[in-house]
Design a protein around this motif. Structure first.
Motif, mmCIF file in Angstrom:
data_model
loop_
_atom_site.group_PDB
_atom_site.id
_atom_site.type_symbol
_atom_site.label_atom_id
_atom_site.label_comp_id
_atom_site.label_asym_id
_atom_site.label_seq_id
_atom_site.Cartn_x
_atom_site.Cartn_y
_atom_site.Cartn_z
ATOM 1 N N GLU A 37 -28.261 -10.335 39.644
ATOM 2 C CA GLU A 37 -27.381 -9.199 39.392
ATOM 3 C C GLU A 37 -28.147 -7.911 39.640
ATOM 4 O O GLU A 37 -29.308 -7.788 39.214
ATOM 5 N N ARG A 100 -30.846 -14.435 37.544
ATOM 6 C CA ARG A 100 -29.900 -15.157 36.692
ATOM 7 C C ARG A 100 -30.021 -16.671 36.768
ATOM 8 O O ARG A 100 -29.738 -17.363 35.786
ATOM 9 N N ARG A 168 -20.452 -8.633 37.381
ATOM 10 C CA ARG A 168 -21.586 -9.099 36.593
ATOM 11 C C ARG A 168 -21.109 -9.776 35.310
ATOM 12 O O ARG A 168 -20.005 -9.538 34.841
ATOM 13 N N ARG A 180 -22.965 -8.883 41.174
ATOM 14 C CA ARG A 180 -23.573 -10.210 40.985
ATOM 15 C C ARG A 180 -23.488 -10.945 42.310
ATOM 16 O O ARG A 180 -22.449 -10.955 42.972
#
Length: 205
Positions: A37, A100, A168, A180
């Motif tokens: 992100e 992530r 996100r 994202r």
């Protein structure tokens, strides 16, 4: 030819795209990044981002977000889970990319020991807190240069992977911003969850 930190001396969304497919090495575990992100900075900067830790200006906590690029910015989510970002943009300008999810390619035994025997292999580094747990990334790694071969956490940029984009996860501000990025079809990618505190879709930047 630009390499390493030079390739991240760009806007956060471009930096995020360049980190998809990169290889991160830490704690005896080597993994390929499949979800990130992007985050910007203060209201008076080039990429105002109310969801960024740096939005209200520089502090001791978020100083790494202001550069130089290629430094690891770690923080505790909800005071518990360590999450890792890589700073980007020119030095002095706040921006970073949250890591992530990743695919563990070697060192799976070490990752499994850290995460516990009940965790499925595909989920070892799914989610930012789990990624740091699997790779042994801690708050002590805040500020290190990920392009220094001698660092405890290193990143090797590869040919960027094709990525999908979308909002996100879990942010209540700038919740509609499609910052994202993830590799489609990878089971290691975390599920999208919109914050209950975010505005209705279409009203969150």
């Amino acid at each position: 030819m630009a390499t390493g930190a030079d390739l991240l001396r760009v806007d956060p969304l471009t930096a995020a795209a360049r980190l998809i497919g990169a290889v991160i090495d830490a704690g005896g575990v080597r993994a390929r990044i499949v979800e990130v992100e992007a985050y910007g900075g203060p209201a008076d900067g080039p990429w105002p981002d109310a969801a960024a830790h740096s939005y209200r200006g520089r502090t001791a906590r978020n100083a790494v977000m202001f550069g130089p690029p290629g430094r690891l910015y770690t923080y505790r989510s909800h005071g518990i889970h360590v999450c890792a970002n890589v700073s980007c943009a020119p030095e002095g300008t706040a921006a970073a990319v949250l890591l992530r999810a990743a695919v563990v390619e070697s060192g799976a035994q070490a990752a499994q020991l850290r995460r516990g025997p009940a965790v499925a292999p595909l989920a070892l580094a799914r989610g930012p807190g789990n990624l740091c747990s699997a790779l042994g990334i801690t708050m002590a790694h805040n500020g290190i240069d990920v392009f220094d071969p001698g660092s405890a956490v290193t990143i090797e940029l590869r040919e960027p992977a094709a990525a999908a984009t979308g909002p996100r996860v879990g942010v209540s501000q700038a919740a509609d911003r499609a910052w994202r990025l993830w590799v489609p079809g990878r089971p290691e990618v975390s599920a999208y969850r919109r914050s209950s505190r975010a505005p209705q879709p279409g009203f969150g930047d």
